[in-house]
Scaffold this motif. Structure first.
Motif, PDB file in Angstrom:
ATOM      1  N   GLU A 191       4.476  -6.063   8.037  1.00 26.21           N
ATOM      2  CA  GLU A 191       3.434  -5.100   8.325  1.00 26.21           C
ATOM      3  C   GLU A 191       2.569  -5.033   7.078  1.00 26.21           C
ATOM      4  N   LEU A 192       1.273  -5.253   7.247  1.00 23.28           N
ATOM      5  CA  LEU A 192       0.353  -5.260   6.120  1.00 23.28           C
ATOM      6  C   LEU A 192      -0.465  -3.979   6.172  1.00 23.28           C
ATOM      7  N   GLU A 193      -0.598  -3.328   5.016  1.00 27.72           N
ATOM      8  CA  GLU A 193      -1.413  -2.115   4.988  1.00 27.72           C
ATOM      9  C   GLU A 193      -2.667  -2.384   4.170  1.00 27.72           C
ATOM     10  N   LEU A 194      -3.812  -2.091   4.751  1.00 33.24           N
ATOM     11  CA  LEU A 194      -5.091  -2.327   4.088  1.00 33.24           C
ATOM     12  C   LEU A 194      -5.493  -1.102   3.282  1.00 33.24           C
ATOM     13  N   ARG A 205       0.353  -5.611  12.025  1.00 29.39           N
ATOM     14  CA  ARG A 205       1.722  -6.077  12.164  1.00 29.39           C
ATOM     15  C   ARG A 205       1.737  -7.513  12.680  1.00 29.39           C
ATOM     16  N   GLY A 214      -5.871   2.157   4.918  1.00 34.24           N
ATOM     17  CA  GLY A 214      -4.713   2.702   5.613  1.00 34.24           C
ATOM     18  C   GLY A 214      -4.395   1.996   6.916  1.00 34.24           C
ATOM     19  N   THR A 215      -5.299   1.118   7.380  1.00 37.61           N
ATOM     20  CA  THR A 215      -5.041   0.374   8.612  1.00 37.61           C
ATOM     21  C   THR A 215      -3.797  -0.476   8.434  1.00 37.61           C
ATOM     22  N   ARG A 216      -2.955  -0.506   9.458  1.00 41.23           N
ATOM     23  CA  ARG A 216      -1.766  -1.353   9.383  1.00 41.23           C
ATOM     24  C   ARG A 216      -1.877  -2.500  10.381  1.00 41.23           C
TER      25      ARG A 216
END
Lengths: 342, 69
Positions: free
Chosen positions: B24-27, B34, B30-32
């Motif tokens: 899971e990548l968080e930008l 997956r 705050g957008t995640r």
């Protein structure tokens, strides 16, 4: 979504009907599979990429996949059919070996595939469909591609037991993704079937074999030929690498074309998935399959290059068939498609 | 499938970082994002139109003009 009485693609078990022959070779195979004696035929001198020989080969290979309605599954190992298949393969393979420049430098071959030609001078089916192709042409393209995509990843799966160690693990990593990573609803063949249904096409396995020309069958026959011969495992990996290395930008162009043509979500999803999936597969194929394979078996380099170039060669022939027909305002299929559902 | 030992991240020369296993990548906003793939290619060159997922936009491009260009 409209309700349908047809079983969905994952529940389909019915084998397709035998196709109508297109000449003496395919007639001999079809007649034999219908239960008649195998009439002696000589493939030498037949047009190696033509409709007759390619349909005959297609029928021989399909015995290893889903078979045909009314044909005993044991015919897969009928020595007479296998014997004719071998002769057909010799003609096909000899033509490819003659038409494809040999080479042994796999890294240079891969580097060349990773350069993306752009601009108005690039001629290609996906470029045409992105820029100006009609919905009818897109439907035709999908019908051509269905011969492979409804069994997506199957021809390359034959190569798994023919590889060892890291190369095998790398190939399985990509194949696993093609088969939905354990989730049937994500299988690429199913995503393709859903796109077909949305475009008003039949998603029945083999439904468009009668429609597609030898150029289309030849591309898929190359995959089966290389997959089913251990001696051609290098070429199988090369063919697989060619697809995985070039598919991501082509899929992006098709997504744009489909958005331009206002296609539905299932249609866009198939190629959209391939933009991301194949950006990863490219990396895994290069680092996880080609590199360890050539380290373990460097003598396979020439076959890998052959697989790459033979699939490029057949891909260009198919592309020319489609674009040539469309330039002339004709269908690229042997017979027009039934009109799509509104 | 969980691998024994730490998560492996391969930083490639020309393109993305390859991460094994679901991520899971968080930008920054705050957008995640997956990804459930066995391997995920995370864009490092910022050219991806699907950032943070690689779309092969890092590839070298060669322009071909049309016949009337």
């Amino acid at each position: 979504m409209t309700a349908t009485l047809e079983p969905n693609f994952l529940q389909q078990v019915a084998a397709p009907d035998l196709p109508a022959p297109r000449g003496p070779l395919s007639e001999a195979v079809v007649e034999a599979l219908r239960g008649g004696p195998l009439r002696p035929v000589d493939p030498a001198g037949a047009e190696p990429y033509g409709d007759d020989l390619q349909l005959a080969l297609h029928c021989c290979y399909e015995l290893h996949y889903r078979g045909f309605a009314g044909v005993d599954a044991e015919r897969e190992w009928d020595p007479e059919v296998l014997g004719l298949r071998r002769e057909l393969e010799r003609v096909f393979l000899a033509a490819l070996r003659a038409d494809v420049e040999p080479g042994e430098n796999v890294p240079a071959e891969v580097d060349a595939l990773l350069v993306e030609p752009v601009g108005p001078g690039v001629r290609g089916v996906s470029h045409h469909l992105q820029r100006e192709g009609t919905l009818e042409q897109l439907r035709e393209y999908v019908a051509h591609r269905s011969i492979y995509h409804l069994k997506e990843a199957d021809p390359q799966a034959w190569a798994i037991p023919r590889l060892n160690g890291a190369a095998k693990a790398g190939l399985v990593t990509v194949e696993h993704d093609e088969y939905g990573s354990g989730r049937p609803e994500r299988m690429h063949a199913l995503l393709f079937a859903e796109m077909m249904t949305e475009l008003g096409l039949s998603d029945a396995y083999g439904a468009y074999v009668e429609h597609v020309p030898g150029e289309t069958l030849a591309e898929v026959n190359l995959m089966s030929l290389c997959g089913l011969h251990r001696s051609l495992r290098g070429a199988s990996v090369g063919q697989f690498a060619m697809v995985e290395l070039t598919s991501s930008p082509g899929s992006e162009r098709l997504v744009r074309g489909m958005r331009r043509l206002e296609c539905g979500p299932a249609s866009i999803r198939f190629y959209d998935e391939h933009v991301e999936a194949d950006a990863v597969h490219e990396q895994v194929v290069r680092r996880g399959v080609l590199a360890p394979l050539l380290e373990a078996e460097p003598e396979l380099a020439a076959d890998v290059v052959f697989g790459i170039r033979a699939s490029l060669f057949l891909g260009e022939r198919m592309g020319e068939r489609l674009l040539g027909c469309w330039d002339r305002g004709e269908t690229s299929l042997r017979m027009p498609l039934a009109p799509g559902r509104p | 499938m969980a691998e024994p030992g730490p998560t492996r991240v391969l930083l490639t020369e020309e393109g993305p970082a390859l991460i094994s296993g679901p991520v899971e990548l968080e930008l920054p906003d705050g957008t995640r994002v997956r990804s459930d793939r066995a391997v995920t290619a995370v864009c490092h060159c910022r050219r991806s139109k699907r950032y943070p997922i690689c779309d092969a936009s890092h590839r070298r491009k060669v322009r071909q003009e049309g016949p009337d260009a």
